[in-house]
Design an enzyme around this catalytic site. Structure first.
Site, mmCIF file in Angstrom:
data_model
loop_
_atom_site.group_PDB
_atom_site.id
_atom_site.type_symbol
_atom_site.label_atom_id
_atom_site.label_comp_id
_atom_site.label_asym_id
_atom_site.label_seq_id
_atom_site.Cartn_x
_atom_site.Cartn_y
_atom_site.Cartn_z
ATOM 1 N N CYS A 195 -12.291 -30.964 -37.162
ATOM 2 C CA CYS A 195 -11.533 -30.061 -36.282
ATOM 3 C C CYS A 195 -10.522 -29.236 -37.075
ATOM 4 O O CYS A 195 -10.311 -28.062 -36.820
ATOM 5 C CB CYS A 195 -10.774 -30.852 -35.222
ATOM 6 S SG CYS A 195 -11.769 -31.337 -33.816
ATOM 7 N N CYS A 216 -7.274 -36.134 -64.817
ATOM 8 C CA CYS A 216 -7.089 -37.192 -63.828
ATOM 9 C C CYS A 216 -6.190 -36.737 -62.694
ATOM 10 O O CYS A 216 -5.168 -36.100 -62.929
ATOM 11 C CB CYS A 216 -6.445 -38.409 -64.486
ATOM 12 S SG CYS A 216 -7.648 -39.560 -65.114
ATOM 13 N N CYS A 274 -18.669 -33.886 -31.882
ATOM 14 C CA CYS A 274 -17.247 -33.785 -31.522
ATOM 15 C C CYS A 274 -17.113 -32.934 -30.256
ATOM 16 O O CYS A 274 -16.347 -33.280 -29.348
ATOM 17 C CB CYS A 274 -16.451 -33.178 -32.675
ATOM 18 S SG CYS A 274 -14.727 -32.831 -32.253
HETATM 19 ZN ZN ZN Z 1 -13.903 -32.059 -34.244
#
Ligand code: ZN
Ligand code: ATP
Length: 295
Positions: A195, A216, A274
């Site tokens: 999202c 690193c 979603c």
């Molecule tokens: Zn989402």
């Protein structure tokens, strides 16, 4: 008196008695119920391994551990793993240490890469498997803690979350090691990982070019320890139903600042499951709001 001394001795030798004191003091209603919960931890690195140790010492019922990597000497700047474990898989080394600390915890070790087809399948089937141990039927996994450190793996965990409708906590530590956060993902109700894509991805920069060879990322056992502590603290609050769980809790080490917020899901999210979960949530939301209002 002598009687008093003896009772103090009994209390000290039982690792659960100080945990059970939480119940006597009215913080937790039923501490013992922790033994009935299963928690999955994906990524047994700087944050995940410490979270696993905390849950083990708290007496969690079952831990499922996922990681593809082996212990290296370079990991000694973090907590948990020991030099003599170098070369072992992180999951097996974790089971070795954790089973010594608390033999009551059912430990399951999965050495796999969740982004491969085979790894993904095993990951999903282990999360949905309801058999708790050979002896006991359980409820499956109650909570998943995502402690992986890269975008690709997080997107896979996110996808599994939106598909299985489980509850996930995502934990993260920044590349410069001085900030971190934990985020509770409730499919359809709070923002998923896709999202609100992180800045790096939004700007189209490949993660691999950021992690240049030989350069690193910074790492501090302190920041990782704090984030693991926040993660498990909220896991305990969530499972044992005490206090309040923030959907997002940040940690800024430079300023000692802990921001909290709620992140709503994005109606334009790129993750299809979603969007489905968002639709489902909108259907049940009016009833939920009414119940909350009546309380
Ligand atoms: Zn989402
Ligand atoms: P570095 O900072 O050098 O990347 P690290 O790999 O140990 O060290 P951590 O942030 O400490 O990073 O931990 C993340 C953990 O998640 C690691 O143990 C890593 O092996 C694990 N991990 C990352 N991606 C996957 C994946 N796709 N499947 C399984 N485990 C993964």
């Amino acid at each position: 008196s002598k009687v008093k001394d003896m009772s103090a001795e009994v209390v000290d030798s039982n690792p659960y008695s100080r945990l059970m004191a939480l119940q006597r003091m009215g913080i937790v209603e039923n501490y013992e119920s922790i033994r009935g919960f299963s928690v999955a931890i994906v990524g047994i690195g700087g944050v995940g391994s410490v979270a696993a140790e905390m849950l083990t010492r708290c007496g969690i019922g079952r831990l499922l551990l996922y990681d593809y990597d082996t212990v290296e000497l370079a990991n000694m700047n973090r907590l948990f793993f020991r030099p003599e474990q170098v070369g072992m898989t992180k999951t097996d080394a974790a089971v070795q240490t954790l089973s010594e600390i608390n033999p009551d915890v059912v430990l399951e070790s999965f050495t796999l890469n969740i982004t491969t087809v085979q790894g993904f399948e095993t990951f999903i089937s282990s999360l949905t498997n309801k058999s708790y141990s050979q002896k006991k039927e359980g409820t499956g996994v109650d909570l998943v803690l995502s402690c992986v450190d890269n975008y690709e793996a997080r997107m896979v965990v996110n996808q599994v979350n939106n598909l299985l409708l489980l509850l996930f906590f995502f934990a993260g530590v920044s590349e410069d090691a001085v900030s971190g956060h934990i985020q509770l993902l409730i499919p359809g109700e709070t923002a998923c990982f896709a999202c609100a894509p992180p800045l790096v991805v939004a700007s189209g920069v490949d993660e691999r070019t950021l992690k240049r060879e030989g350069v690193c990322a910074a790492s501090l056992p302190t920041t990782m320890g704090v984030v693991a502590g926040l993660l498990v603290q909220n896991t305990l609050k969530f499972l044992l139903k005490f206090g309040q769980v923030s959907p997002y809790l940040g940690y800024n080490a430079l300023k000692d600042y802990f921001p909290t917020m709620t992140m709503k899901p994005n109606p334009q999210c790129s993750n299809r499951p979603c969007l489905e979960r968002q639709k489902e949530y909108m259907l049940i939301k009016p009833a939920r709001d009414a119940v909350a209002k009546a309380k």
